[in-house]
Design a protein around this motif. Structure first.
Motif, PDB file in Angstrom:
ATOM      1  N   HIS A  87       0.840  -1.192   0.000  1.00  0.00           N
ATOM      2  CA  HIS A  87       0.000   0.000   0.000  1.00  0.00           C
ATOM      3  C   HIS A  87       0.874   1.240   0.000  1.00  0.00           C
ATOM      4  CE1 HIS A  87      -3.652  -2.371   0.642  1.00  0.00           C
ATOM      5  NE2 HIS A  87      -2.971  -3.065   1.539  1.00  0.00           N
ATOM      6  N   SER A  88       0.278   2.376  -0.327  1.00  0.00           N
ATOM      7  CA  SER A  88       1.043   3.615  -0.441  1.00  0.00           C
ATOM      8  C   SER A  88       1.591   4.085   0.892  1.00  0.00           C
ATOM      9  CB  SER A  88       0.168   4.716  -1.052  1.00  0.00           C
ATOM     10  OG  SER A  88      -0.966   4.978  -0.231  1.00  0.00           O
ATOM     11  N   THR A  89       1.105   3.537   1.993  1.00  0.00           N
ATOM     12  CA  THR A  89       1.617   3.896   3.317  1.00  0.00           C
ATOM     13  C   THR A  89       2.815   3.052   3.732  1.00  0.00           C
ATOM     14  OG1 THR A  89      -0.024   2.406   4.301  1.00  0.00           O
ATOM     15  CG2 THR A  89      -0.630   4.728   4.106  1.00  0.00           C
ATOM     16  N   GLU A  90       3.323   2.218   2.819  1.00  0.00           N
ATOM     17  CA  GLU A  90       4.468   1.354   3.101  1.00  0.00           C
ATOM     18  C   GLU A  90       5.622   1.714   2.174  1.00  0.00           C
ATOM     19  OE1 GLU A  90       3.215  -2.944   3.972  1.00  0.00           O
ATOM     20  OE2 GLU A  90       1.592  -2.210   2.685  1.00  0.00           O
ATOM     21  N   LEU A  91       6.824   1.698   2.723  1.00  0.00           N
ATOM     22  CA  LEU A  91       8.006   1.937   1.905  1.00  0.00           C
ATOM     23  C   LEU A  91       8.186   0.803   0.898  1.00  0.00           C
ATOM     24  CD1 LEU A  91      10.613   3.233   4.526  1.00  0.00           C
ATOM     25  CD2 LEU A  91       9.373   4.568   2.822  1.00  0.00           C
ATOM     26  N   ALA A 218       0.084  10.396 -11.181  1.00  0.00           N
ATOM     27  CA  ALA A 218      -1.323  10.671 -11.475  1.00  0.00           C
ATOM     28  C   ALA A 218      -1.839   9.781 -12.593  1.00  0.00           C
ATOM     29  CB  ALA A 218      -1.501  12.140 -11.842  1.00  0.00           C
ATOM     30  N   ASN A 219      -0.993   9.458 -13.562  1.00  0.00           N
ATOM     31  CA  ASN A 219      -1.429   8.619 -14.685  1.00  0.00           C
ATOM     32  C   ASN A 219      -1.582   7.160 -14.286  1.00  0.00           C
ATOM     33  OD1 ASN A 219      -1.488  10.787 -16.427  1.00  0.00           O
ATOM     34  ND2 ASN A 219       0.572  10.451 -17.224  1.00  0.00           N
ATOM     35  N   HIS A 220      -0.881   6.714 -13.227  1.00  0.00           N
ATOM     36  CA  HIS A 220      -0.964   5.278 -12.891  1.00  0.00           C
ATOM     37  C   HIS A 220      -2.378   4.834 -12.530  1.00  0.00           C
ATOM     38  CE1 HIS A 220      -0.320   1.501 -10.755  1.00  0.00           C
ATOM     39  NE2 HIS A 220       0.737   1.358 -11.534  1.00  0.00           N
ATOM     40  N   PRO A 221      -3.159   5.410 -11.632  1.00  0.00           N
ATOM     41  CA  PRO A 221      -2.760   6.383 -10.611  1.00  0.00           C
ATOM     42  C   PRO A 221      -2.256   5.678  -9.349  1.00  0.00           C
ATOM     43  CG  PRO A 221      -5.119   6.110 -10.539  1.00  0.00           C
ATOM     44  CD  PRO A 221      -4.610   5.183 -11.629  1.00  0.00           C
ATOM     45  N   VAL A 222      -1.452   6.375  -8.581  1.00  0.00           N
ATOM     46  CA  VAL A 222      -0.953   5.850  -7.316  1.00  0.00           C
ATOM     47  C   VAL A 222      -2.110   5.777  -6.311  1.00  0.00           C
ATOM     48  CG1 VAL A 222       0.539   6.417  -5.353  1.00  0.00           C
ATOM     49  CG2 VAL A 222       1.414   6.570  -7.672  1.00  0.00           C
ATOM     50  N   GLU A 223      -2.052   4.777  -5.448  1.00  0.00           N
ATOM     51  CA  GLU A 223      -3.098   4.592  -4.443  1.00  0.00           C
ATOM     52  C   GLU A 223      -3.228   5.850  -3.567  1.00  0.00           C
ATOM     53  OE1 GLU A 223      -4.213   1.063  -1.314  1.00  0.00           O
ATOM     54  OE2 GLU A 223      -2.232   1.985  -1.146  1.00  0.00           O
ATOM     55  N   GLY A 224      -4.419   6.366  -3.472  1.00  0.00           N
ATOM     56  CA  GLY A 224      -4.695   7.549  -2.661  1.00  0.00           C
ATOM     57  C   GLY A 224      -4.771   8.832  -3.456  1.00  0.00           C
ATOM     58  N   PHE A 225      -4.273   8.835  -4.683  1.00  0.00           N
ATOM     59  CA  PHE A 225      -4.308  10.050  -5.492  1.00  0.00           C
ATOM     60  C   PHE A 225      -5.736  10.440  -5.859  1.00  0.00           C
ATOM     61  CE2 PHE A 225      -0.527  12.076  -7.647  1.00  0.00           C
ATOM     62  CZ  PHE A 225       0.322  11.844  -6.576  1.00  0.00           C
ATOM     63  N   GLU A 226      -6.630   9.476  -5.901  1.00  0.00           N
ATOM     64  CA  GLU A 226      -7.991   9.762  -6.342  1.00  0.00           C
ATOM     65  C   GLU A 226      -8.874  10.339  -5.237  1.00  0.00           C
ATOM     66  OE1 GLU A 226      -9.315   6.079  -7.911  1.00  0.00           O
ATOM     67  OE2 GLU A 226      -8.272   6.326  -9.834  1.00  0.00           O
ATOM     68  N   ASN A 227      -8.446  10.263  -3.983  1.00  0.00           N
ATOM     69  CA  ASN A 227      -9.310  10.774  -2.903  1.00  0.00           C
ATOM     70  C   ASN A 227      -8.538  11.498  -1.801  1.00  0.00           C
ATOM     71  OD1 ASN A 227      -7.993   8.620  -1.750  1.00  0.00           O
ATOM     72  ND2 ASN A 227      -9.828   7.376  -1.418  1.00  0.00           N
TER      73      ASN A 227
END
Length: 385
Positions: A87-91, A218-227
């Motif tokens: 997840h985006s909260t993990e390195l 943004a194009n991927h989009p990365v987890e969390g970018f949408e909200n």
């Protein structure tokens, strides 16, 4: 006679019967079947009936192009988007989806964004703001040195301008050399260093890295970018529907230009040039209208910091605290209030005078060359046989 004939016919019948039996034996001689024989027969049958095979699949033709994320850059083959269990909260999340690999400007910014996002716990909009301000604070001493250097140059600007005019109007290389040496001595005595004027350009690799990193995320989009946006731009992967970020960024850049740039020292700019630089940020609204909100958010935060920095450098109290030399206003500057017509006229006249000076120098060199040729013929006596 009859007996002899019967015996001969009987013998012929026996001979014919034995011949038939020998031919039948040869015709029905058993053949041993081996795996090689089966393989050959199957190959022949497949070649023979390949054109009539009803199970052959026909290739499908797509009428749409795959996106860049779906194409392997090394082989050109279409692949699925990379998925991960992190997840985006993990390195390591960005690395697991094919980002933050290497140490180029883009990969470095991606790594810094991930570290900031994980260790601060901020949403993505806060992460972008925090990292942008952090990098600008690191670069602040370079801007301060550039402002100090420019204030020193402003102090001796009339002398430097006069020397540069002498260099342009010099008729010989010796005169040009002496003028440049005088300029060098003045700059050395005042502690002026030319490379410090270009110190703010160090920001360009970071700006490029931010632009490319946020665009890719943004194009991927990365987890969390949408909200994990803010206010009216909740989706950082989408464009700003109201162009609010673009408008704020353009207004801030115009104010920075009016304040004299990020170093606060570009006050001697001609009025037509300021007008042109004012129109460019307005045009940027339409240029960046299709950029994702994450990218334009970086532009806005960077512009806010630039405006604060320019305001501090213009403050005499702030310069006194940091022991920076005071700003010197050139009251003899007549270009600041020039109209567009005067500005264009001066530009044409300046180029005209430069062309005339170069033409005179060329004519003088040609005359000197001819004189040398005549002198050489006068001193050397020629003997014609």
């Amino acid at each position: 006679m009859i007996r002899i004939g019967l015996s001969r016919s009987t013998m012929s019948m026996v001979g014919s019967r034995s011949l038939l039996s020998r031919n039948a034996t040869l015709a029905f001689k058993p053949q041993f079947i081996t795996p090689t024989t089966i393989t050959k027969s199957m190959a022949l049958s497949s070649i023979r009936f390949n054109s009539t095979n009803s199970t052959t699949t026909t290739p499908t033709i797509s009428n749409t192009l795959p996106s860049f994320e779906e194409v392997n850059s090394s082989t050109g083959e279409i692949i699925d988007k990379i998925t991960t269990t992190l997840h985006s909260t993990e390195l390591g999340y960005l690395d697991s989806i094919g980002m933050a690999q290497g140490w180029g400007p883009t990969a470095t910014i991606e790594k810094l964004l991930e570290i900031t996002h994980v260790y601060t716990g901020l949403p993505w909009w806060g992460t972008i703001v925090c990292l942008t301000i952090g990098i600008r604070l690191i670069l602040f001493p370079l801007y301060m040195k550039s402002s100090v250097n420019m204030s020193k140059m402003q102090k001796v600007k009339p002398q430097l301008d006069q020397i540069m005019n002498d260099v342009k109007n010099a008729e010989t290389s010796n005169e040009r050399y002496l003028a440049l040496q005088e300029r060098k001595q003045i700059m050395k005595s005042e502690g002026i260093k030319t490379y410090l004027s270009a110190a703010p350009l160090i920001q360009l690799p970071f700006a490029y890295g931010f632009f490319q990193a946020l665009r890719k995320m943004a194009n991927h989009p990365v987890e969390g970018f949408e909200n994990e946006g803010y206010a009216w731009f909740q989706n950082l992967a989408d464009v700003d529907p109201y162009l609010g970020l673009q408008g704020i960024s353009a207004a801030l850049i115009i104010m920075v230009i009016r304040f004299g740039g990020e170093t606060g020292m570009n006050q001697q700019m001609a009025k037509p040039m300021k007008t042109m630089l004012t129109l460019l940020p307005i045009a940027s609204i339409f240029i960046t209208k299709n950029f994702s909100a994450a990218v334009v958010l970086y532009f806005m935060i960077n512009s806010i910091f630039s405006l604060i920095q320019a305001s501090l450098f213009k403050s005499s109290y702030f310069r006194k605290i940091l022991k920076m030399p005071p700003m010197i206003k050139n009251t003899n500057n007549t270009k600041a209030n020039q109209s567009m017509g005067d500005f264009v006229g001066d530009f044409i006249e300046k180029n005209k005078q430069t062309a005339i000076t170069k033409a005179r120098q060329t004519d003088k060199k040609l005359l000197n060359t001819k004189r040398k040729q005549l002198n050489s013929h006068g001193f050397i006596k020629r003997h014609d046989k």
